[in-house]
Motif scaffolding. Structure first.
Motif, PDB file in Angstrom:
ATOM      1  N   ALA A 240     -50.329  26.496  -9.686  1.00 20.13           N
ATOM      2  CA  ALA A 240     -50.850  26.095 -10.992  1.00 20.13           C
ATOM      3  C   ALA A 240     -52.162  26.816 -11.299  1.00 20.13           C
ATOM      4  O   ALA A 240     -52.345  27.360 -12.394  1.00 20.13           O
ATOM      5  CB  ALA A 240     -51.051  24.585 -11.035  1.00 20.13           C
ATOM      6  N   LEU A 258     -40.999  21.697 -13.995  1.00 19.29           N
ATOM      7  CA  LEU A 258     -40.891  21.025 -12.691  1.00 19.29           C
ATOM      8  C   LEU A 258     -39.448  20.928 -12.214  1.00 19.29           C
ATOM      9  O   LEU A 258     -39.189  20.862 -11.016  1.00 19.29           O
ATOM     10  CB  LEU A 258     -41.495  19.617 -12.778  1.00 19.29           C
ATOM     11  N   ARG A 274     -43.949  17.963  -4.749  1.00 20.71           N
ATOM     12  CA  ARG A 274     -44.276  18.594  -6.022  1.00 20.71           C
ATOM     13  C   ARG A 274     -45.751  18.982  -6.073  1.00 20.71           C
ATOM     14  O   ARG A 274     -46.119  20.064  -6.528  1.00 20.71           O
ATOM     15  CB  ARG A 274     -43.955  17.607  -7.136  1.00 20.71           C
ATOM     16  N   GLU A 275     -46.591  18.106  -5.568  1.00 19.19           N
ATOM     17  CA  GLU A 275     -48.022  18.381  -5.526  1.00 19.19           C
ATOM     18  C   GLU A 275     -48.302  19.602  -4.634  1.00 19.19           C
ATOM     19  O   GLU A 275     -49.113  20.466  -4.983  1.00 19.19           O
ATOM     20  CB  GLU A 275     -48.748  17.129  -5.008  1.00 19.19           C
ATOM     21  N   LEU A 278     -47.246  22.763  -6.487  1.00 10.34           N
ATOM     22  CA  LEU A 278     -48.117  23.125  -7.613  1.00 10.34           C
ATOM     23  C   LEU A 278     -49.507  23.551  -7.166  1.00 10.34           C
ATOM     24  O   LEU A 278     -50.091  24.489  -7.703  1.00 10.34           O
ATOM     25  CB  LEU A 278     -48.279  21.932  -8.562  1.00 10.34           C
ATOM     26  N   ASN A 279     -50.032  22.834  -6.171  1.00  8.49           N
ATOM     27  CA  ASN A 279     -51.452  23.009  -5.843  1.00  8.49           C
ATOM     28  C   ASN A 279     -51.716  23.327  -4.381  1.00  8.49           C
ATOM     29  O   ASN A 279     -52.824  23.174  -3.903  1.00  8.49           O
ATOM     30  CB  ASN A 279     -52.226  21.736  -6.235  1.00  8.49           C
ATOM     31  N   ILE A 324     -47.246  21.287 -17.542  1.00  7.80           N
ATOM     32  CA  ILE A 324     -46.015  21.071 -16.773  1.00  7.80           C
ATOM     33  C   ILE A 324     -45.020  20.371 -17.689  1.00  7.80           C
ATOM     34  O   ILE A 324     -45.415  19.643 -18.612  1.00  7.80           O
ATOM     35  CB  ILE A 324     -46.251  20.220 -15.503  1.00  7.80           C
ATOM     36  N   GLU A 325     -43.743  20.607 -17.407  1.00  8.38           N
ATOM     37  CA  GLU A 325     -42.748  19.896 -18.212  1.00  8.38           C
ATOM     38  C   GLU A 325     -41.560  19.484 -17.362  1.00  8.38           C
ATOM     39  O   GLU A 325     -41.239  20.117 -16.354  1.00  8.38           O
ATOM     40  CB  GLU A 325     -42.306  20.728 -19.419  1.00  8.38           C
ATOM     41  N   THR A 330     -43.762  17.400 -21.999  1.00  6.95           N
ATOM     42  CA  THR A 330     -44.713  18.448 -21.615  1.00  6.95           C
ATOM     43  C   THR A 330     -46.114  17.843 -21.622  1.00  6.95           C
ATOM     44  O   THR A 330     -46.478  17.130 -22.544  1.00  6.95           O
ATOM     45  CB  THR A 330     -44.633  19.609 -22.629  1.00  6.95           C
ATOM     46  N   CYS A 333     -51.256  20.148 -16.742  1.00  8.03           N
ATOM     47  CA  CYS A 333     -51.004  20.164 -15.296  1.00  8.03           C
ATOM     48  C   CYS A 333     -52.251  19.672 -14.567  1.00  8.03           C
ATOM     49  O   CYS A 333     -53.345  20.178 -14.812  1.00  8.03           O
ATOM     50  CB  CYS A 333     -50.678  21.581 -14.861  1.00  8.03           C
TER      51      CYS A 333
END
Ligand code: ADP
Ligand code: MG
Length: 346
Positions: A240, A258, A274-275, A278-279, A324-325, A330, A333
């Motif tokens: 992200a 996502l 997911r976290e 993304l990060n 993010i969507e 949407t 993020c």
């Protein structure tokens, strides 16, 4: 090395003998004040430097020095790959603690040089010093054979966001290492021995992703050579955050879907995975902005055996932010990308 500790010049001799022969374009090699190169690539010299500090980039005393040597080279090659370039030469600045052993130095150098030769990079010089903790500064020189390197700033509204490689597994691996002081990573110096040691261990994928990240050099070179990307970078701070860099440089909004984002398999499939995706950070996957037309050609012409790009989002007109969507809609993020000078996840 028996008995007495080797001095600076013996260490340099060790480096020279471990490295092997010089390519003909390296006119003046290790041993003089400067390396002298008859640079073999006609266009655009690429130069990148990364600094790795014990206790900041890798935990103190936990890793086989061979692994540290390998990763030091890999993360720098990744920066050349991120421009679609070809790495050719590297320089190694090393600060060694007074109590480090010649065996550790040897292991570090063997790991470093093995990865360098795997990517066709020659060690052409460097510097040594004593230091409070192991500090590794690597500079890599590379180039492109034709055209322009792929910078971060070319993304346009309507472009797709492609991902080459995985995200999240590396951060998961780091968390495994930090949460288990008994996890012994001092025995395995390379991928084969890690695979052997952790053969039936679910942590293997994360450990490999963190310790020996896959660098998508050939994929990136292929995209650059055909002019099939508008913007590209390697993901070091987190997907992200790094997509945010493309957005800022190109003046566009990024949207990460996502539903399409590949999650690190060993981290489950929920919010945590997911976290991480993304990060997480230190993934060294490539994030690429391509037009619809470019994506058509990539799908048609992409070589078998290369890591396939996965569309994970798009760029649209708007403020330089990341959204993010998913089926719920949407939204902005949540950004937790790594910053050395701010309190962060590590
Ligand atoms: P100077 O005094 O000019 O800094 P050094 O004595 O430090 O030179 O280094 C001598 C030679 O050894 C130089 O060519 C330098 O590039 C090379 N060298 C020193 N350290 C390293 C290293 N860690 N890796 C590769 N080459 C090195
Ligand atoms: Mg010196």
């Amino acid at each position: 090395m028996s008995g007495e500790r080797p001095g600076e010049f013996e260490l340099i001799d060790m480096i020279r003998s471990l490295r092997g022969p010089r390519p003909s374009w390296l006119v003046q090699d290790i041993g003089d004040d400067c390396a002298v190169c008859e640079w073999p690539l006609p266009r655009r010299l690429l130069v990148t430097t990364d600094l790795l500090v014990e206790g900041v980039h890798f935990p103190s005393g936990r890793l086989h020095p061979g692994l540290i040597g390998r990763k030091s080279l890999l993360v720098n090659v990744s920066d050349i790959a991120a421009m679609g370039g070809t790495p050719l030469a590297c320089f190694l600045g090393l600060a060694l603690p007074a109590d480090s052993s010649p065996q550790d130095f040897d292991s570090f150098m063997r790991g470093f040089l093995e990865e360098a030769s795997r990517f066709g990079v020659v060690l052409a010089g460097g510097d040594l010093s004593r230091g409070d903790r192991l500090t590794v500064s690597v500079t890599v020189l590379g180039g492109v054979e034709s055209g322009e390197p792929i910078t971060r700033n070319g993304a346009r509204p309507g472009d797709l966001l492609l991902l080459v490689g995985t995200v999240g597994a590396s951060r998961h691996g780091l968390e495994q290492i930090l949460s288990d002081p008994g996890l012994d990573l001092t025995e395995a110096a390379d991928e084969a021995s890690l695979r052997q040691q952790f053969a039936d261990d679910p942590r293997l994928a994360g450990l490999l992703a963190h310790l020996l990240p896959t660098i998508h050099l050939e994929e990136a070179r292929w995209l650059q050579g055909r002019g099939l990307a508008h913007a590209m970078l390697d993901i070091s701070d987190g997907l992200a955050g790094d997509v945010g860099h493309i957005c800022k440089a190109g003046g566009v909004t990024g949207v990460i879907d996502l539903r399409r984002l590949p999650l690190p398999p060993s981290a489950g499939c929920g919010e945590q995975a997911r976290e991480l995706a993304l990060n997480g950070g230190e993934d060294y996957a490539l994030a690429v902005a391509v037009s619809g037309e470019q994506w058509e050609r990539i799908q048609l012409e992409y070589p078998a055996g290369f890591r396939r790009p996965v569309p994970v989002g798009r760029f649209i007109e708007g403020l330089p932010t990341v959204l993010i969507e998913d089926d719920a809609g949407t939204r902005p993020c949540p950004l937790r990308s790594f910053d050395h000078f701010k309190p962060g996840p590590r």
